[in-house]
Design a protein around this motif. Sequence first.
Motif, PDB file in Angstrom:
ATOM      1  N   GLY A 114       0.791  -1.227   0.000  1.00 56.30           N
ATOM      2  CA  GLY A 114       0.000   0.000   0.000  1.00 56.30           C
ATOM      3  C   GLY A 114       0.822   1.276   0.000  1.00 56.30           C
ATOM      4  N   THR A 115       2.149   1.159  -0.102  1.00 55.25           N
ATOM      5  CA  THR A 115       3.004   2.349  -0.110  1.00 55.25           C
ATOM      6  C   THR A 115       2.761   3.172  -1.379  1.00 55.25           C
ATOM      7  OG1 THR A 115       4.743   1.238   1.165  1.00 55.25           O
ATOM      8  CG2 THR A 115       5.381   3.181  -0.110  1.00 55.25           C
ATOM      9  N   PRO A 116       2.522   4.486  -1.233  1.00 50.89           N
ATOM     10  CA  PRO A 116       2.397   5.331  -2.429  1.00 50.89           C
ATOM     11  C   PRO A 116       3.728   5.330  -3.201  1.00 50.89           C
ATOM     12  CG  PRO A 116       1.558   6.455  -0.486  1.00 50.89           C
ATOM     13  CD  PRO A 116       2.298   5.238   0.001  1.00 50.89           C
ATOM     14  N   THR A 117       3.690   4.906  -4.430  1.00 51.15           N
ATOM     15  CA  THR A 117       4.891   4.704  -5.224  1.00 51.15           C
ATOM     16  C   THR A 117       4.676   5.300  -6.605  1.00 51.15           C
ATOM     17  OG1 THR A 117       5.162   2.611  -4.032  1.00 51.15           O
ATOM     18  CG2 THR A 117       6.573   2.938  -5.942  1.00 51.15           C
ATOM     19  N   THR A 118       5.755   5.630  -7.280  1.00 52.01           N
ATOM     20  CA  THR A 118       5.647   6.186  -8.628  1.00 52.01           C
ATOM     21  C   THR A 118       6.640   5.491  -9.551  1.00 52.01           C
ATOM     22  OG1 THR A 118       4.966   8.362  -7.829  1.00 52.01           O
ATOM     23  CG2 THR A 118       5.867   8.263 -10.055  1.00 52.01           C
ATOM     24  N   LEU A 119       6.160   5.113 -10.727  1.00 51.51           N
ATOM     25  CA  LEU A 119       7.018   4.611 -11.796  1.00 51.51           C
ATOM     26  C   LEU A 119       7.301   5.773 -12.736  1.00 51.51           C
ATOM     27  CD1 LEU A 119       8.338   2.498 -13.729  1.00 51.51           C
ATOM     28  CD2 LEU A 119       6.033   2.103 -14.656  1.00 51.51           C
ATOM     29  N   ALA A 120       8.582   6.046 -12.994  1.00 49.84           N
ATOM     30  CA  ALA A 120       8.971   7.103 -13.935  1.00 49.84           C
ATOM     31  C   ALA A 120       9.870   6.492 -15.001  1.00 49.84           C
ATOM     32  CB  ALA A 120       9.705   8.227 -13.204  1.00 49.84           C
ATOM     33  N   VAL A 121       9.567   6.770 -16.255  1.00 48.18           N
ATOM     34  CA  VAL A 121      10.312   6.193 -17.377  1.00 48.18           C
ATOM     35  C   VAL A 121      10.783   7.333 -18.286  1.00 48.18           C
ATOM     36  CG1 VAL A 121      10.245   4.591 -19.324  1.00 48.18           C
ATOM     37  CG2 VAL A 121       8.908   4.108 -17.256  1.00 48.18           C
ATOM     38  N   SER A 122      12.050   7.266 -18.689  1.00 51.48           N
ATOM     39  CA  SER A 122      12.618   8.315 -19.531  1.00 51.48           C
ATOM     40  C   SER A 122      13.798   7.734 -20.303  1.00 51.48           C
ATOM     41  CB  SER A 122      13.075   9.502 -18.678  1.00 51.48           C
ATOM     42  OG  SER A 122      14.096   9.097 -17.771  1.00 51.48           O
ATOM     43  N   MET A 123      14.430   8.572 -21.112  1.00 44.83           N
ATOM     44  CA  MET A 123      15.654   8.202 -21.792  1.00 44.83           C
ATOM     45  C   MET A 123      16.828   8.887 -21.107  1.00 44.83           C
ATOM     46  SD  MET A 123      14.684   6.107 -24.096  1.00 44.83           S
ATOM     47  CE  MET A 123      16.309   5.896 -24.855  1.00 44.83           C
ATOM     48  N   SER A 124      17.908   8.151 -20.908  1.00 45.82           N
ATOM     49  CA  SER A 124      19.161   8.710 -20.393  1.00 45.82           C
ATOM     50  C   SER A 124      20.194   8.526 -21.495  1.00 45.82           C
ATOM     51  CB  SER A 124      19.592   7.977 -19.117  1.00 45.82           C
ATOM     52  OG  SER A 124      20.846   8.455 -18.650  1.00 45.82           O
ATOM     53  N   GLY A 125      20.324   9.543 -22.343  1.00 44.72           N
ATOM     54  CA  GLY A 125      21.098   9.355 -23.564  1.00 44.72           C
ATOM     55  C   GLY A 125      20.358   8.365 -24.442  1.00 44.72           C
ATOM     56  N   THR A 126      21.040   7.311 -24.860  1.00 44.61           N
ATOM     57  CA  THR A 126      20.380   6.279 -25.664  1.00 44.61           C
ATOM     58  C   THR A 126      19.949   5.094 -24.802  1.00 44.61           C
ATOM     59  OG1 THR A 126      22.525   5.275 -26.185  1.00 44.61           O
ATOM     60  CG2 THR A 126      21.659   6.904 -27.745  1.00 44.61           C
ATOM     61  N   ARG A 127      20.032   5.220 -23.489  1.00 47.70           N
ATOM     62  CA  ARG A 127      19.602   4.146 -22.587  1.00 47.70           C
ATOM     63  C   ARG A 127      18.179   4.399 -22.103  1.00 47.70           C
ATOM     64  NH1 ARG A 127      24.109   1.187 -20.721  1.00 47.70           N
ATOM     65  NH2 ARG A 127      26.100   2.210 -21.163  1.00 47.70           N
ATOM     66  N   LEU A 128      17.441   3.320 -21.901  1.00 42.52           N
ATOM     67  CA  LEU A 128      16.124   3.409 -21.281  1.00 42.52           C
ATOM     68  C   LEU A 128      16.327   3.464 -19.769  1.00 42.52           C
ATOM     69  CD1 LEU A 128      12.965   3.174 -21.487  1.00 42.52           C
ATOM     70  CD2 LEU A 128      13.310   0.715 -21.109  1.00 42.52           C
ATOM     71  N   ARG A 129      15.723   4.435 -19.104  1.00 37.87           N
ATOM     72  CA  ARG A 129      15.854   4.592 -17.652  1.00 37.87           C
ATOM     73  C   ARG A 129      14.487   4.414 -16.998  1.00 37.87           C
ATOM     74  NH1 ARG A 129      19.581   7.191 -14.074  1.00 37.87           N
ATOM     75  NH2 ARG A 129      18.587   7.969 -12.159  1.00 37.87           N
ATOM     76  N   MET A 130      14.435   3.558 -15.997  1.00 38.00           N
ATOM     77  CA  MET A 130      13.217   3.361 -15.208  1.00 38.00           C
ATOM     78  C   MET A 130      13.536   3.671 -13.748  1.00 38.00           C
ATOM     79  SD  MET A 130      11.436  -0.070 -16.765  1.00 38.00           S
ATOM     80  CE  MET A 130      12.672  -1.132 -16.009  1.00 38.00           C
ATOM     81  N   GLU A 131      12.626   4.385 -13.094  1.00 33.97           N
ATOM     82  CA  GLU A 131      12.804   4.750 -11.696  1.00 33.97           C
ATOM     83  C   GLU A 131      11.574   4.349 -10.896  1.00 33.97           C
ATOM     84  OE1 GLU A 131      15.357   8.857 -12.629  1.00 33.97           O
ATOM     85  OE2 GLU A 131      13.355   8.944 -11.714  1.00 33.97           O
ATOM     86  N   ILE A 132      11.797   3.883  -9.700  1.00 33.04           N
ATOM     87  CA  ILE A 132      10.725   3.626  -8.753  1.00 33.04           C
ATOM     88  C   ILE A 132      10.945   4.557  -7.557  1.00 33.04           C
ATOM     89  CG2 ILE A 132       9.739   1.981  -7.105  1.00 33.04           C
ATOM     90  CD1 ILE A 132       8.861   1.441  -9.921  1.00 33.04           C
ATOM     91  N   HIS A 133       9.988   5.449  -7.317  1.00 35.17           N
ATOM     92  CA  HIS A 133      10.061   6.406  -6.215  1.00 35.17           C
ATOM     93  C   HIS A 133       9.198   5.905  -5.062  1.00 35.17           C
ATOM     94  CE1 HIS A 133      11.461   9.970  -8.836  1.00 35.17           C
ATOM     95  NE2 HIS A 133      11.406   8.912  -9.633  1.00 35.17           N
ATOM     96  N   ASP A 134       9.749   5.851  -3.867  1.00 38.58           N
ATOM     97  CA  ASP A 134       8.953   5.520  -2.682  1.00 38.58           C
ATOM     98  C   ASP A 134       9.424   6.396  -1.531  1.00 38.58           C
ATOM     99  OD1 ASP A 134      10.666   3.959  -0.581  1.00 38.58           O
ATOM    100  OD2 ASP A 134      11.217   3.027  -2.485  1.00 38.58           O
ATOM    101  N   PRO A 135       8.599   6.570  -0.484  1.00 38.83           N
ATOM    102  CA  PRO A 135       8.908   7.547   0.577  1.00 38.83           C
ATOM    103  C   PRO A 135       9.891   7.075   1.643  1.00 38.83           C
ATOM    104  CG  PRO A 135       6.780   6.547   0.984  1.00 38.83           C
ATOM    105  CD  PRO A 135       7.241   6.013  -0.341  1.00 38.83           C
ATOM    106  N   ASP A 136      10.320   5.823   1.630  1.00 41.20           N
ATOM    107  CA  ASP A 136      11.200   5.301   2.684  1.00 41.20           C
ATOM    108  C   ASP A 136      12.664   5.482   2.288  1.00 41.20           C
ATOM    109  OD1 ASP A 136      12.643   3.782   4.555  1.00 41.20           O
ATOM    110  OD2 ASP A 136      10.971   2.402   4.823  1.00 41.20           O
ATOM    111  N   THR A 137      13.378   6.337   3.006  1.00 36.31           N
ATOM    112  CA  THR A 137      14.788   6.602   2.695  1.00 36.31           C
ATOM    113  C   THR A 137      15.731   5.724   3.512  1.00 36.31           C
ATOM    114  OG1 THR A 137      14.834   8.382   4.343  1.00 36.31           O
ATOM    115  CG2 THR A 137      14.293   8.992   2.067  1.00 36.31           C
TER     116      THR A 137
END
Length: 268
Positions: A114-137
């Motif tokens: 149930g943790t609020p999470t975010t999937l972010a997808v972008s390009m890093s140069g010619t690489r595919l970059r995927m990020e998962i953001h969550d609030p626990d550091t």
Amino acid sequence: MNIALLTRGEQKCIAHACPISPALEGWAAPGRQATARRAAQSVSRGRSRDMDCSACTPRKPWDLPFLAEPEEVAALRRVLRIHLGLWGLSELTEAAQLCLSELVSNVITHVGRGTPTTLAVSMSGTRLRMEIHDPDTKALPALDKAAEDAETGRGMALVAAHSDHWGVQLLPDRKVTWVELATALNAPDGHSRNVHVSRAESVLRGYDKQQAVGPERSSRLSATAAEETAIEAIADLLHWLRAHGRDADEALDRAQAQFEADAERTAR
């Protein structure tokens, strides 16, 4: 959030940024529907310039908030697959989906369901970059060696094995776990370095310049050789369509319809 299964029609809805259908409303909770629309509009704006190869395939970053629950994983994988197809990166689908599953499972297991999470997808140069953001550091993913009989603990090892780079970024309010996958793109907004696509580009440039093959050239080709050349050209064009995130089956249907209409007009 309850992400619904996406049908072919719903995929087209995303691709062309039409109003979100009732089925798509299911995978974006009321407070997140604006994010879904922004993602769809971003894809549509990028696709509008795809046929101009000076722009090729603009790949704009997108993100999708969700709650970290086991039942969301399959639908997240489908959303990712759709976007990779629109970006002309279908060949990365298997590895990208595996990494996504493991990163989301890591949040569920070590941060909490149930943790609020975010999937972010972008390009890093010619690489595919995927990020998962969550609030626990504090709950940081680690590349631990799992015992042979262990049922868990292999997640980040799988991510490391199927990606080129991965890491964790700590921000004041959240943790970002990211992975990057290599592509065969010639530029962030370019297309895959593929012999089929390159040959199709040459054909398209020829069409653009209206360079028709003269009768003297045609006479030097046997009927069989000409047929094989035409079939090979069609196959290359289908590779080009796929590399640019287009629906090859739909294009074939439209081409067949146009061919039949042209033939009917010629017969009159």
